[in-house]
Design a protein around this motif. Structure first.
Motif, short mmCIF file in Angstrom:
data_model
loop_
_atom_site.label_atom_id
_atom_site.label_comp_id
_atom_site.label_asym_id
_atom_site.label_seq_id
_atom_site.Cartn_x
_atom_site.Cartn_y
_atom_site.Cartn_z
N GLU A 1 0.82 -1.21 0.00
CA GLU A 1 0.00 0.00 0.00
C GLU A 1 0.86 1.26 0.00
N MET A 2 1.98 1.22 0.73
CA MET A 2 2.83 2.40 0.78
C MET A 2 3.50 2.66 -0.57
N ASN B 1 3.75 6.00 -5.47
CA ASN B 1 3.64 6.17 -6.92
C ASN B 1 2.55 7.18 -7.28
N ALA B 2 1.44 7.13 -6.54
CA ALA B 2 0.39 8.13 -6.78
C ALA B 2 0.89 9.52 -6.42
N PHE B 3 1.69 9.62 -5.36
CA PHE B 3 2.26 10.91 -4.96
C PHE B 3 3.17 11.46 -6.06
N LYS B 4 3.98 10.60 -6.66
CA LYS B 4 4.85 11.06 -7.76
C LYS B 4 4.03 11.48 -8.97
N ALA B 5 2.93 10.74 -9.22
CA ALA B 5 2.08 11.10 -10.36
C ALA B 5 1.42 12.46 -10.18
N GLN C 1 6.12 17.41 -12.35
CA GLN C 1 7.19 18.34 -12.65
C GLN C 1 8.53 17.90 -12.08
N PHE C 2 8.49 16.94 -11.09
CA PHE C 2 9.74 16.47 -10.50
C PHE C 2 10.20 15.16 -11.11
N ALA C 3 9.42 14.59 -12.01
CA ALA C 3 9.80 13.34 -12.64
C ALA C 3 10.88 13.60 -13.70
#
Length: 710
Positions: free
Chosen positions: A309-310, A315-319, A323-325
């Motif tokens: 879950e974490m 991954n949802a947080f990065k999505a 702009q930081f990817a």
């Protein structure tokens, strides 16, 4: 979880009280050591300074006299703090005094204040906040009093129990008043008890009932009018569930508190292991608390689901922050602006995920090294009386001995296993206890932990031909039988408190085991069809027969629980789960939070000499500092004027046409009735001090008052 956070409630009470003393003039806020800790937990320094407070001072420390400024005292009702206050009033340190106590003042201290002529002259406002408790989470409250356990259960502390119960009752009442609840009260009444502390809950419940009734008598606006169903207070003690502090719990919060070296004080910190920590986290304690959204979201999740879950959540947080990817597209002005705008929030989130991934991995490493899967399988059978197939377990003694003989099992885990086997058997032959200790190769003092459990109601010794019936699993066994088959085999046990709460919410809680303090008045409100009696109906009841179950759109009933002797993190989790599943607001309060290691140490201390316990009641009582009673030295005379001739041009250079002190921008950014703070008496003669120096001195006073880490 839904529901009102007690952190927000306490914060609003404190800030509104300070705001209520605002007469359009600057003031000083005076705290003591205890009230500073209380306020620090829920209120930021900037929030206070934004309420026309020029600086925050501590009453025990040296402070300048400032007779041109008002002072707001927010103090703990303690004898030595009263001495400090009276010393300030004697000296007339401030112009006017606004006096606020964190809880009700004891009668002797109130009488002393009433007799004081100085107090009558200088105190223009006095009130009691009823905030003498420490919110740890939105629905978890502690009193930060680990000494409560030995005070309640140590045989040599019997003469301290009554006074301690009165103090506990006052704190419980403070919580009820803050929540605006005048609850019905139910308390744990053990059936056929064998320990002296079995009457603990009944006495504490009556102390709470008496103080609540007195508060309602002298405060006609309590309880406030509300459409919320009348609340319930359930008082229990540690003897309700002796298994919960011993079992290995594998939900995230309970597991890390059990297995990892957390630093616990006013706040909780963790330093990730060198192998797991990133560059920014090495040699740095990371705070774990309500401001950490990752912690709040996952702390009650089982470890078997946590990692997956974490990772999904990260991954949802990065999505959400593309702009930081990494991207092959060249950076543009707009993309750089977007990155800079979101950088602080992204960095904070990145550090939180990194911390919890490290903690999770550290905990799982300990889980594997200590072979906790094997231990937990046996523990679950001992605690529930059922094996993984929900049948009566077989050969448990052999399984326990096999684990005790295993060199990979750590000594604390062996002791926990022996105690759980003893509780499962409801007592053992003395020779069998010695054999188990020999298998475990435990030190002799650990046997004291086992025998001290009798003080909490456990049956330790059993005669060879004991006719006593086998232990009755009053709470838990029937619940375990109803569990779904997909539950983890290592988490079949549920704390007794969860079963109590579920039975209460369904109107099925046994009134013999949990009677009411006022059975002739309150019993009908405990029935499922009458739980909708609102606060407003305490004096004018209206029929509620037409409603059969609570609506999700109506205010939720509040169920407050107090666990005397300490509560476990598994019990805290259970309260949150009942809140969510049964549409209630459950608040758990306790003297302190227990980890298995702390619980074993405190039970072992029940047989040591009381002088070794270092109880607050046995320490020298704190005294007001001597410097408060010293004669204040007069201010030094101004330096003699120099007769050296000075060119008029130099005088003109020092003149100021528009002194910026007359145009000081007030804190809230407006100019409506915001006077500038007057100078203290100690600096009244220094009118030629440069503004920059004065600003620097003021900044030192203002900032970092709450900055110390305990």
């Amino acid at each position: 979880m839904a529901g009102t956070s007690v952190i927000s409630i306490q914060q609003n009470i404190i800030l509104e009280t300070i705001r209520g003393t605002d007469l359009g003039e600057w003031k000083v806020l005076i705290l003591d050591g205890e009230s500073r800790k209380l306020i620090h937990g829920v209120v930021g320094e900037d929030d206070i300074l934004g309420l026309n407070v020029s600086n925050i001072e501590q009453i025990e420390e040296r402070r300048p006299t400032n007779k041109e400024m008002d002072a707001v005292y927010l103090l703990s009702p303690l004898p030595h703090i009263m001495d400090c206050l009276m010393a300030d009033l004697e000296r007339r340190r401030y112009r006017r005094t606004f006096l606020v106590w964190t809880s009700l003042l004891p009668p002797d201290l109130q009488a002393r204040l009433d007799r004081s002529a100085m107090a009558k002259q200088q105190i223009v406002y006095a009130s009691v906040l009823n905030v003498d408790y420490y919110p740890r989470e939105s629905h978890l409250i502690t009193f930060r009093d680990p000494w409560s356990f030995p005070t309640l259960f140590h045989p040599a502390c019997n003469h301290l129990v009554r006074r301690h119960m009165e103090e506990l009752a006052q704190k419980i009442v403070s919580l009820c008043v803050s929540l605006g609840e005048y609850p019905t009260i139910r308390y744990y009444n053990p059936q056929k008890p064998s320990h002296e502390a079995s009457i603990l809950c009944s006495h504490l419940a009556r102390f709470v009932q008496t103080q609540l009734d007195q508060h309602a008598k002298y405060n006609t606006d309590f309880p406030p009018l509300s459409s919320r169903p009348r609340g319930v207070l359930i008082i229990a003690d540690r003897s309700l569930d002796l298994f919960a502090p011993l079992l290995h719990e594998f939900t995230y919060q309970a597991m890390v508190h059990d297995l990892l070296p957390l630093t616990e004080g006013d706040k909780v910190y963790y330093k990730p292991s060198a192998s797991q920590a990133g560059k920014a986290q090495r040699d740095k304690d990371q705070e774990i608390g309500e401001k950490d959204s990752v912690w709040v979201k996952f702390r009650h999740l089982h470890m078997k689901d946590l990692l997956d879950e974490m990772v999904k959540d990260f991954n949802a947080f990065k999505a959400q922050n593309p702009q930081f990817a990494d991207s092959e597209n060249p950076a543009t002005i707009n993309s750089i602006k977007d990155m800079l705008a979101g950088l602080p929030k992204f960095q904070q989130g990145k550090e939180a995920y990194s911390l919890h991934l490290s903690m999770t991995q550290d905990a799982m490493n300990v889980f594997q090294e200590r072979r906790l899967a094997d231990i937990a399988s046996v523990e679950q059978s001992l605690a529930t009386g059922l094996d993984e197939d929900y049948k009566k377990p077989k050969n448990l003694a052999d399984q326990v001995i096999r684990l005790l003989d295993d060199d990979a099992i750590e000594f604390p885990d062996r002791l926990r296993l022996i105690i759980q086997y003893l509780l499962y058997r409801d007592g053992l032959l003395p020779t069998d206890i010695q054999k188990l200790l020999a298998h475990a190769r435990l030190p002799a003092q650990d046997s004291e932990v086992i025998y001290n459990l009798e003080l909490l109601g456990a049956h330790v010794n059993r005669a060879l031909k004991d006719s006593r019936p086998a232990a009755n699993y009053q709470f838990g066994k029937k619940e375990v039988q109803a569990q779904a088959s997909d539950e983890s085999g290592l988490s079949r046990f549920e704390p007794a408190l969860k079963v109590v709460l579920e039975d209460h919410c369904r109107g099925a809680l046994d009134e013999n085991i949990f009677p009411f303090t006022k059975p002739h008045l309150d019993a009908t409100e405990g029935l499922i069809g009458q739980e909708h009696v609102s606060q407003a109906s305490l004096r004018s009841a209206k029929p509620t027969w037409a409603r059969t179950r609570p609506s999700t759109t109506e205010p939720r009933q509040r169920v407050m629980v107090f666990m005397a002797g300490g509560a476990t993190y598994s019990e805290s989790r259970a309260c949150y789960e009942v809140s969510q599943s049964l549409n209630k607001d459950v608040y758990l309060s306790t003297s302190h939070m227990l980890t298995p290691s702390l619980y074993l140490r405190q039970v072992g201390d029940l047989s040591v000499d009381r002088r070794r316990l270092d109880l607050p009641a046995d320490r020298p009582q704190p005294r007001a500092p001597d410097h408060l009673f010293e004669k204040e030295m007069p201010a030094p005379p101004p330096p003699a004027p120099s007769y050296k001739a000075q060119a008029p041009v130099e005088d003109m250079q020092q003149m100021r046409i528009n002194d910026d002190r007359t145009h000081r921008k007030p804190i809230n950014g407006t100019h409506q009735h915001q006077p500038s703070p007057p100078q203290s008496a100690s600096s009244a003669g220094g009118r030629l001090v440069k503004d920059k120096d004065r600003e620097g001195e003021k900044k030192k006073k203002k900032h970092n008052f709450f900055g110390s880490k305990k």
